[in-house]
Design a protein around this motif. Structure first.
Motif, mmCIF file in Angstrom:
data_model
loop_
_atom_site.group_PDB
_atom_site.id
_atom_site.type_symbol
_atom_site.label_atom_id
_atom_site.label_comp_id
_atom_site.label_asym_id
_atom_site.label_seq_id
_atom_site.Cartn_x
_atom_site.Cartn_y
_atom_site.Cartn_z
ATOM 1 N N MET A 111 -11.820 -5.327 -5.538
ATOM 2 C CA MET A 111 -11.404 -4.407 -4.621
ATOM 3 C C MET A 111 -9.995 -4.167 -4.263
ATOM 4 O O MET A 111 -9.694 -3.329 -4.220
ATOM 5 N N CYS A 112 -9.271 -5.391 -4.100
ATOM 6 C CA CYS A 112 -7.982 -5.206 -3.801
ATOM 7 C C CYS A 112 -7.194 -4.615 -4.923
ATOM 8 O O CYS A 112 -6.196 -3.804 -4.491
ATOM 9 N N LEU A 113 -7.478 -4.818 -6.360
ATOM 10 C CA LEU A 113 -6.780 -3.921 -7.424
ATOM 11 C C LEU A 113 -7.285 -2.740 -7.484
ATOM 12 O O LEU A 113 -6.604 -2.031 -8.211
ATOM 13 N N ALA A 114 -8.341 -2.327 -6.901
ATOM 14 C CA ALA A 114 -8.870 -1.109 -7.125
ATOM 15 C C ALA A 114 -8.154 0.153 -6.605
ATOM 16 O O ALA A 114 -7.621 0.242 -5.552
ATOM 17 N N ALA A 115 -8.029 1.360 -7.662
ATOM 18 C CA ALA A 115 -7.222 2.434 -7.235
ATOM 19 C C ALA A 115 -8.260 3.410 -6.738
ATOM 20 O O ALA A 115 -7.895 4.172 -5.900
ATOM 21 N N LEU A 137 2.351 -8.704 -0.409
ATOM 22 C CA LEU A 137 1.813 -7.632 -0.128
ATOM 23 C C LEU A 137 2.894 -6.581 0.428
ATOM 24 O O LEU A 137 3.122 -5.412 0.293
ATOM 25 N N ASN A 138 3.483 -7.134 1.539
ATOM 26 C CA ASN A 138 4.470 -6.416 2.258
ATOM 27 C C ASN A 138 5.834 -6.430 1.532
ATOM 28 O O ASN A 138 6.670 -5.351 2.071
ATOM 29 N N ALA A 139 5.977 -7.197 0.653
ATOM 30 C CA ALA A 139 7.277 -6.997 -0.071
ATOM 31 C C ALA A 139 7.076 -5.990 -1.403
ATOM 32 O O ALA A 139 7.787 -5.631 -2.180
ATOM 33 N N GLY A 140 5.709 -5.255 -1.324
ATOM 34 C CA GLY A 140 5.551 -4.225 -2.397
ATOM 35 C C GLY A 140 4.775 -4.992 -3.642
ATOM 36 O O GLY A 140 4.650 -4.199 -4.482
ATOM 37 N N ASP A 141 4.532 -6.145 -3.636
ATOM 38 C CA ASP A 141 3.961 -6.730 -4.771
ATOM 39 C C ASP A 141 2.495 -6.767 -4.896
ATOM 40 O O ASP A 141 1.849 -7.913 -4.465
ATOM 41 N N GLN A 142 1.796 -5.750 -4.674
ATOM 42 C CA GLN A 142 0.517 -5.509 -4.450
ATOM 43 C C GLN A 142 -0.465 -6.437 -5.381
ATOM 44 O O GLN A 142 -1.461 -7.200 -5.213
ATOM 45 N N VAL A 143 -0.287 -6.296 -6.744
ATOM 46 C CA VAL A 143 -0.997 -6.911 -7.782
ATOM 47 C C VAL A 143 -0.740 -8.556 -7.575
ATOM 48 O O VAL A 143 -1.839 -9.224 -7.637
ATOM 49 N N GLY A 144 0.369 -9.107 -7.239
ATOM 50 C CA GLY A 144 0.843 -10.401 -6.959
ATOM 51 C C GLY A 144 0.005 -10.892 -5.768
ATOM 52 O O GLY A 144 -0.562 -11.969 -5.761
ATOM 53 N N ALA A 145 -0.225 -10.136 -4.615
ATOM 54 C CA ALA A 145 -0.800 -10.174 -3.616
ATOM 55 C C ALA A 145 -2.395 -10.283 -3.726
ATOM 56 O O ALA A 145 -2.963 -11.433 -3.249
ATOM 57 N N CYS A 146 -2.974 -9.450 -4.528
ATOM 58 C CA CYS A 146 -4.263 -9.648 -5.032
ATOM 59 C C CYS A 146 -4.732 -10.914 -5.596
ATOM 60 O O CYS A 146 -5.910 -11.452 -5.559
ATOM 61 N N GLU A 147 -3.881 -11.381 -6.471
ATOM 62 C CA GLU A 147 -4.137 -12.367 -7.527
ATOM 63 C C GLU A 147 -3.701 -13.678 -6.684
ATOM 64 O O GLU A 147 -4.546 -14.668 -6.981
ATOM 65 N N TYR A 198 -10.560 0.645 -0.276
ATOM 66 C CA TYR A 198 -10.946 -0.376 -0.886
ATOM 67 C C TYR A 198 -10.184 -1.662 -0.813
ATOM 68 O O TYR A 198 -10.678 -2.754 -0.650
ATOM 69 N N GLN A 199 -8.883 -1.292 -0.948
ATOM 70 C CA GLN A 199 -7.992 -2.375 -0.988
ATOM 71 C C GLN A 199 -8.037 -2.940 0.548
ATOM 72 O O GLN A 199 -7.780 -4.248 0.692
ATOM 73 N N ARG A 200 -8.007 -2.229 1.387
ATOM 74 C CA ARG A 200 -7.983 -2.520 2.945
ATOM 75 C C ARG A 200 -9.176 -3.478 3.349
ATOM 76 O O ARG A 200 -9.304 -4.395 3.866
ATOM 77 N N ALA A 201 -10.490 -2.920 2.417
ATOM 78 C CA ALA A 201 -11.609 -3.595 2.882
ATOM 79 C C ALA A 201 -11.578 -5.077 2.279
ATOM 80 O O ALA A 201 -12.207 -5.869 2.842
ATOM 81 N N ALA A 202 -11.150 -5.129 1.109
ATOM 82 C CA ALA A 202 -10.842 -6.598 0.483
ATOM 83 C C ALA A 202 -10.148 -7.345 1.381
ATOM 84 O O ALA A 202 -10.452 -8.554 1.440
ATOM 85 N N LEU A 203 -8.946 -6.958 2.062
ATOM 86 C CA LEU A 203 -8.318 -7.782 3.049
ATOM 87 C C LEU A 203 -9.108 -8.122 4.148
ATOM 88 O O LEU A 203 -8.956 -9.154 4.867
ATOM 89 N N TYR A 204 -10.021 -7.200 4.655
ATOM 90 C CA TYR A 204 -10.776 -7.303 5.927
ATOM 91 C C TYR A 204 -11.771 -8.643 5.564
ATOM 92 O O TYR A 204 -11.707 -9.553 6.152
#
Length: 167
Positions: free
Chosen positions: A158-162, A122-132, A96-102
């Motif tokens: 979708m980006c935040l979805a586990a 995202l690549n620095a490990g800040d997934q929440v910040g990236a999605c925001e 789901y996260q990958r689909a959001a980025l697509y």
């Protein structure tokens, strides 16, 4: 903006199809976030567009496209987006996260995605910040658009979805 019940059911059932399948359902057809249009129109930025956000010199003005043609255009358009996003994202993501980025990169372009703060976070490990960061990408032609705000909220969800229960 929340997902329509119909789109949510389709996205949950698409989990086994992988990120590209989820993105295709998210973007395409009558329930898709793009809002399928069968005849060419100029989008908010003045770009000729048809079907599920397809742009390019191959658009035939005045032609009524079929669902099959629109499905093929979307599938063809998503392949380079998938390759680009997959090559640039260096951290593990669920489908789901990958689909959001697509979806995001399909809309803003892979060049803009590659230079974005979102990708850096995202690549620095800040997934929440990236999605925001998605919430910042709501302008076209210098104007803030409600349609883009709605789309970014769904992509952000979708980006935040586990998993499927989080969309």
């Amino acid at each position: 903006m929340a997902f329509s019940p119909s789109l949510k059911r389709k996205l949950i059932s698409a989990a086994g199809a992988g990120a590209i399948g989820i993105a295709t359902l998210f973007l395409g057809g009558k329930d898709g976030v793009e809002g399928r249009k069968y005849e060419a129109y100029k989008d908010v930025a003045g770009v000729w567009t048809v079907c599920d956000g397809h742009t390019g010199k191959d658009i035939v003005i005045g032609k009524a496209y079929t669902d099959t043609e629109c499905d093929r255009l979307l599938w063809k358009d998503l392949q380079p987006v998938k390759r680009s996003v997959d090559a640039q994202v260096k951290v593990p993501l669920n489908e789901y996260q990958r689909a959001a980025l697509y979806s995001f990169a399909y809309n803003v372009g892979t060049g803009a995605f590659s230079k974005s703060t979102m990708l850096k976070k995202l690549n620095a490990g800040d997934q929440v910040g990236a999605c925001e960061e998605m919430r910042r990408w709501v302008y076209a032609g210098g104007v803030k658009w409600k349609g883009l705000q709605n789309r970014r909220e769904m992509e952000r969800s979708m980006c935040l979805a586990a998993g499927a229960d989080d969309i």
